[in-house]
Design a protein around this motif. Structure first.
Motif, PDB file in Angstrom:
ATOM      1  N   PRO A  53       0.782  -1.133   0.010  1.00 29.48           N
ATOM      2  CA  PRO A  53      -0.094   0.095   0.103  1.00 29.48           C
ATOM      3  C   PRO A  53       0.978   1.176  -0.040  1.00 29.48           C
ATOM      4  O   PRO A  53       0.943   1.828   0.813  1.00 29.48           O
ATOM      5  N   ILE A  54       1.222   1.615  -1.165  1.00 27.55           N
ATOM      6  CA  ILE A  54       2.261   2.959  -1.067  1.00 27.55           C
ATOM      7  C   ILE A  54       1.345   3.877  -2.223  1.00 27.55           C
ATOM      8  O   ILE A  54       0.090   3.639  -2.527  1.00 27.55           O
ATOM      9  N   LEU A  55       1.728   5.067  -2.043  1.00 26.33           N
ATOM     10  CA  LEU A  55       0.981   6.197  -2.844  1.00 26.33           C
ATOM     11  C   LEU A  55       1.256   6.237  -4.466  1.00 26.33           C
ATOM     12  O   LEU A  55       2.410   6.267  -4.485  1.00 26.33           O
ATOM     13  N   PHE A  56       0.426   6.538  -4.941  1.00 30.28           N
ATOM     14  CA  PHE A  56       0.565   6.515  -6.407  1.00 30.28           C
ATOM     15  C   PHE A  56       1.244   7.856  -6.722  1.00 30.28           C
ATOM     16  O   PHE A  56       0.565   9.052  -6.193  1.00 30.28           O
ATOM     17  N   ASN A  57       2.157   7.986  -7.493  1.00 27.30           N
ATOM     18  CA  ASN A  57       3.072   9.202  -7.987  1.00 27.30           C
ATOM     19  C   ASN A  57       4.120   9.480  -7.014  1.00 27.30           C
ATOM     20  O   ASN A  57       4.337  10.786  -7.094  1.00 27.30           O
ATOM     21  N   MET A  58       4.171   8.942  -6.073  1.00 28.40           N
ATOM     22  CA  MET A  58       5.324   9.267  -4.985  1.00 28.40           C
ATOM     23  C   MET A  58       6.664   9.314  -5.338  1.00 28.40           C
ATOM     24  O   MET A  58       7.626  10.188  -4.897  1.00 28.40           O
ATOM     25  N   ASN A  59       6.914   8.705  -6.572  1.00 32.08           N
ATOM     26  CA  ASN A  59       8.352   8.596  -7.216  1.00 32.08           C
ATOM     27  C   ASN A  59       8.568   9.979  -7.688  1.00 32.08           C
ATOM     28  O   ASN A  59       9.814  10.185  -8.196  1.00 32.08           O
ATOM     29  N   GLU A 101       1.463   3.888   7.544  1.00 28.65           N
ATOM     30  CA  GLU A 101       2.549   2.959   8.031  1.00 28.65           C
ATOM     31  C   GLU A 101       3.680   2.861   6.955  1.00 28.65           C
ATOM     32  O   GLU A 101       4.823   2.920   7.115  1.00 28.65           O
ATOM     33  N   GLU A 102       2.937   2.244   5.856  1.00 27.40           N
ATOM     34  CA  GLU A 102       4.164   1.775   4.930  1.00 27.40           C
ATOM     35  C   GLU A 102       5.013   3.015   4.303  1.00 27.40           C
ATOM     36  O   GLU A 102       6.087   2.744   4.084  1.00 27.40           O
ATOM     37  N   CYS A 103       4.498   4.394   4.358  1.00 23.49           N
ATOM     38  CA  CYS A 103       5.093   5.391   3.851  1.00 23.49           C
ATOM     39  C   CYS A 103       5.447   6.373   4.853  1.00 23.49           C
ATOM     40  O   CYS A 103       5.960   7.620   4.525  1.00 23.49           O
ATOM     41  N   GLU A 105       8.042   7.028   6.798  1.00 24.50           N
ATOM     42  CA  GLU A 105       9.420   7.675   6.958  1.00 24.50           C
ATOM     43  C   GLU A 105       9.570   8.570   5.714  1.00 24.50           C
ATOM     44  O   GLU A 105       9.832   9.900   5.861  1.00 24.50           O
ATOM     45  N   TRP A 106       8.849   8.226   4.502  1.00 21.51           N
ATOM     46  CA  TRP A 106       8.902   9.130   3.358  1.00 21.51           C
ATOM     47  C   TRP A 106       7.756  10.522   3.737  1.00 21.51           C
ATOM     48  O   TRP A 106       8.181  11.781   3.434  1.00 21.51           O
ATOM     49  N   LEU A 107       6.712  10.211   4.414  1.00 23.35           N
ATOM     50  CA  LEU A 107       5.822  11.169   4.744  1.00 23.35           C
ATOM     51  C   LEU A 107       6.337  12.332   5.846  1.00 23.35           C
ATOM     52  O   LEU A 107       5.912  13.399   5.888  1.00 23.35           O
ATOM     53  N   GLU A 108       7.196  11.740   6.719  1.00 23.13           N
ATOM     54  CA  GLU A 108       7.871  12.488   7.735  1.00 23.13           C
ATOM     55  C   GLU A 108       8.833  13.766   7.256  1.00 23.13           C
ATOM     56  O   GLU A 108       9.032  14.600   7.920  1.00 23.13           O
ATOM     57  N   GLN A 109       9.000  13.580   5.884  1.00 25.53           N
ATOM     58  CA  GLN A 109      10.101  14.749   5.447  1.00 25.53           C
ATOM     59  C   GLN A 109       9.270  15.984   4.908  1.00 25.53           C
ATOM     60  O   GLN A 109       9.977  16.740   4.752  1.00 25.53           O
ATOM     61  N   PHE A 110       7.736  15.957   4.955  1.00 21.01           N
ATOM     62  CA  PHE A 110       7.032  16.886   4.551  1.00 21.01           C
ATOM     63  C   PHE A 110       6.724  17.899   5.625  1.00 21.01           C
ATOM     64  O   PHE A 110       6.306  17.571   6.565  1.00 21.01           O
ATOM     65  N   ASP A 111       6.913  19.167   5.371  1.00 19.61           N
ATOM     66  CA  ASP A 111       6.675  20.333   6.473  1.00 19.61           C
ATOM     67  C   ASP A 111       5.316  20.733   6.287  1.00 19.61           C
ATOM     68  O   ASP A 111       4.669  21.003   7.139  1.00 19.61           O
TER      69      ASP A 111
END
Length: 186
Positions: A53-59, A101-103, A105-111
């Protein structure tokens, strides 16, 4: 469609490719490219394959810019069409939250994160839950009117169709704060 690697299968279904932030293809979903009949599946994942379960277009997202999260891939494409490319969509609908949960660490990068959920009851619930889980200090939401010029407005795709690109960009530029319960703004 090329930008987001949206394709078509041999049965003329839409093929959505979900890549992680390192451009690794993890999930493939399908949707009929026609009106869906009552009782027919609206979308499905590739059989016997990974359904992370990842986000579409996150790359394709710039982590230094505000992130917009929408419910569906079509809404993601509508916002990109309007000119805002820092947008992702949730993988399995408004009620699914495994992607957080899956994303994480990636989501934590956003202000700054803007949640643009659909204008229906599952969308409102999604907005409240996702904003709370991602942190009310950095999350905002798009508060859509339900009707504009006698046209029902449900999501970003409707805004693009009925109101145009500039309205999408204006809404993203002016999101609403998520109210924090029991806190009074002095």
């Amino acid at each position: 469609l090329n930008y987001c690697d949206v394709q078509e299968d041999c049965n003329k279904n839409i093929v959505w490719h979900f890549y992680d932030s390192n451009d690794v293809l993890l999930t493939v979903k399908y949707r009929p490219a026609r009106k869906i009949k009552k009782g027919e599946a609206k979308e499905w994942a590739q059989k016997d394959k990974d359904t992370t379960p990842i986000l579409f277009n996150m790359n394709r997202v710039d982590i230094t810019q505000p992130l917009v999260i929408v419910e569906g891939q079509g809404d993601c494409l509508a916002i990109i069409e309007a000119g805002y490319k820092n947008v992702v969509s949730v993988p399995f609908g408004a009620q699914s939250e495994e992607w957080i949960e899956e994303c994480w660490e990636w989501l934590e990068q956003f202000d700054k994160i803007i949640v643009w959920s659909d204008n229906d009851s599952p969308g409102i619930i999604m907005r409240q839950r996702v904003c709370a889980r991602l942190g009310s200090w950095r999350t905002y939401f798009i508060d859509l009117p339900t009707v504009i010029d006698n046209q029902p407005i449900k999501d970003a795709s409707d805004v693009l169709f009925y109101l145009g690109k500039q309205v999408i960009l204006d809404l993203i530029s002016n999101p609403s704060d998520m109210p924090i319960s029991k806190v009074i703004d002095l």
